[in-house]
Design an enzyme around this catalytic site. Structure first.
Site, PDB file in Angstrom:
ATOM      1  N   ARG A   1      -5.963   1.083   4.470  1.00 33.09           N
ATOM      2  CA  ARG A   1      -4.869   1.641   3.665  1.00 33.09           C
ATOM      3  C   ARG A   1      -4.563   0.756   2.459  1.00 33.09           C
ATOM      4  O   ARG A   1      -4.200   1.258   1.393  1.00 33.09           O
ATOM      5  CB  ARG A   1      -3.625   1.874   4.517  1.00 33.09           C
ATOM      6  CG  ARG A   1      -3.023   0.643   5.192  1.00 33.09           C
ATOM      7  CD  ARG A   1      -1.948   1.096   6.185  1.00 33.09           C
ATOM      8  NE  ARG A   1      -1.239   0.017   6.832  1.00 33.09           N
ATOM      9  CZ  ARG A   1      -1.624  -0.587   7.944  1.00 33.09           C
ATOM     10  NH1 ARG A   1      -2.774  -0.243   8.515  1.00 33.09           N
ATOM     11  NH2 ARG A   1      -0.886  -1.534   8.496  1.00 33.09           N
TER      12      ARG A   1
ATOM     13  N   GLU B   1      -1.463  -6.778   7.850  1.00 38.08           N
ATOM     14  CA  GLU B   1      -0.133  -6.538   8.396  1.00 38.08           C
ATOM     15  C   GLU B   1       0.028  -7.307   9.704  1.00 38.08           C
ATOM     16  O   GLU B   1      -0.961  -7.589  10.394  1.00 38.08           O
ATOM     17  CB  GLU B   1       0.065  -5.032   8.622  1.00 38.08           C
ATOM     18  CG  GLU B   1       1.422  -4.619   9.185  1.00 38.08           C
ATOM     19  CD  GLU B   1       2.602  -5.065   8.336  1.00 38.08           C
ATOM     20  OE1 GLU B   1       2.889  -6.292   8.307  1.00 38.08           O
ATOM     21  OE2 GLU B   1       3.257  -4.204   7.723  1.00 38.08           O
TER      22      GLU B   1
ATOM     23  N   HIS C   1       0.824  -1.216   0.000  1.00 39.83           N
ATOM     24  CA  HIS C   1       0.000   0.000   0.000  1.00 39.83           C
ATOM     25  C   HIS C   1       0.857   1.265   0.000  1.00 39.83           C
ATOM     26  O   HIS C   1       2.015   1.257   0.421  1.00 39.83           O
ATOM     27  CB  HIS C   1      -0.909   0.005   1.231  1.00 39.83           C
ATOM     28  CG  HIS C   1      -0.143   0.039   2.534  1.00 39.83           C
ATOM     29  ND1 HIS C   1       0.398   1.187   3.061  1.00 39.83           N
ATOM     30  CD2 HIS C   1       0.183  -0.953   3.391  1.00 39.83           C
ATOM     31  CE1 HIS C   1       1.021   0.911   4.187  1.00 39.83           C
ATOM     32  NE2 HIS C   1       0.913  -0.389   4.408  1.00 39.83           N
TER      33      HIS C   1
ATOM     34  N   HIS D   1       0.617  -5.584   2.639  1.00 45.30           N
ATOM     35  CA  HIS D   1       1.455  -4.887   3.619  1.00 45.30           C
ATOM     36  C   HIS D   1       2.884  -5.427   3.596  1.00 45.30           C
ATOM     37  O   HIS D   1       3.143  -6.522   3.099  1.00 45.30           O
ATOM     38  CB  HIS D   1       0.855  -5.062   5.007  1.00 45.30           C
ATOM     39  CG  HIS D   1      -0.565  -4.602   5.079  1.00 45.30           C
ATOM     40  ND1 HIS D   1      -0.924  -3.325   5.405  1.00 45.30           N
ATOM     41  CD2 HIS D   1      -1.729  -5.264   4.813  1.00 45.30           C
ATOM     42  CE1 HIS D   1      -2.245  -3.197   5.352  1.00 45.30           C
ATOM     43  NE2 HIS D   1      -2.748  -4.367   4.992  1.00 45.30           N
TER      44      HIS D   1
END
Length: 201
Positions: free
Chosen positions: A58, A85, A9, A155
């Protein structure tokens, strides 16, 4: 021949503030939105059959921007926590420089980059690997074997886990790998899912 593209991202608000983000659900910055747009420009020539992302906004926002940039907003989008993440535990939200001053740079580097060591009350990269890779094997690999092109926007650590698996990177070497935000890493496979090429675009 199938194509797999991995994209981290764009810059988040916590990236900008030099904070441990983990699975805190923060927004993209203006720069992060621009990074996502530029990553889309780099993959415009590829037609994707499926797109995957995490449950965190995100990554989802980055994917939305990318798909709009490549005019492929109508493809199936699958969001799953297996691609989230890693959870940084007690470190989440803390400033990285202040944390290094408190615990020492060497300890913080171990928490951030080692494979098996967990930050306090958090996940290690090994933990992330153990949830990301089974999902990849059951959900994504069959589609690649079918010749589908796949885009994954996720991520730093879930993508590091995928790089370990795909490129057979060992637990020591992965500690040296840092995935830039908004830069597509592209894999092409043969029918047996052997990697023919891998490169950042």
């Amino acid at each position: 021949m199938a194509i797999l593209t991995l994209i981290r991202h764009g810059q988040s608000t916590y990236n900008l503030e030099n904070r441990f983000t983990g699975n805190v659900d923060v927004e993209l910055t203006v720069l992060g939105e621009k990074e996502a747009l530029l990553s889309g420009e780099k993959i415009k020539a590829i037609h994707y059959d499926f797109a995957y992302t995490s449950t965190l906004k995100r990554a989802k926002k980055s994917l939305t921007i990318i798909l709009a940039a490549i005019h492929q907003t109508n493809i199936p989008i699958i969001s799953n926590a297996a691609l989230d993440e890693r959870m940084y535990g007690d470190l989440q939200g803390l400033n990285k420089a202040e944390t290094a001053a408190k615990y020492g740079e060497a300890q913080v580097l171990i928490w951030r980059r080692s494979f098996a060591v967990r930050p306090p009350n958090g996940e290690s990269l090994e933990d992330t690997f153990n949830r990301t890779i089974p999902y990849y094997q059951t959900e994504i690999e069959p589609k690649l074997k079918n010749g589908d092109n796949i885009l994954i926007v996720a991520h730093g650590n879930s993508l590091r886990a995928l790089m370990m698996y795909l490129e057979k990177i060992d637990s020591e070497e992965i500690s040296k790998v840092n995935i830039p935000t908004g830069l597509p890493r592209n894999y092409t496979f043969d029918k047996q899912l052997n990697i023919k090429t891998v490169e950042y675009l």
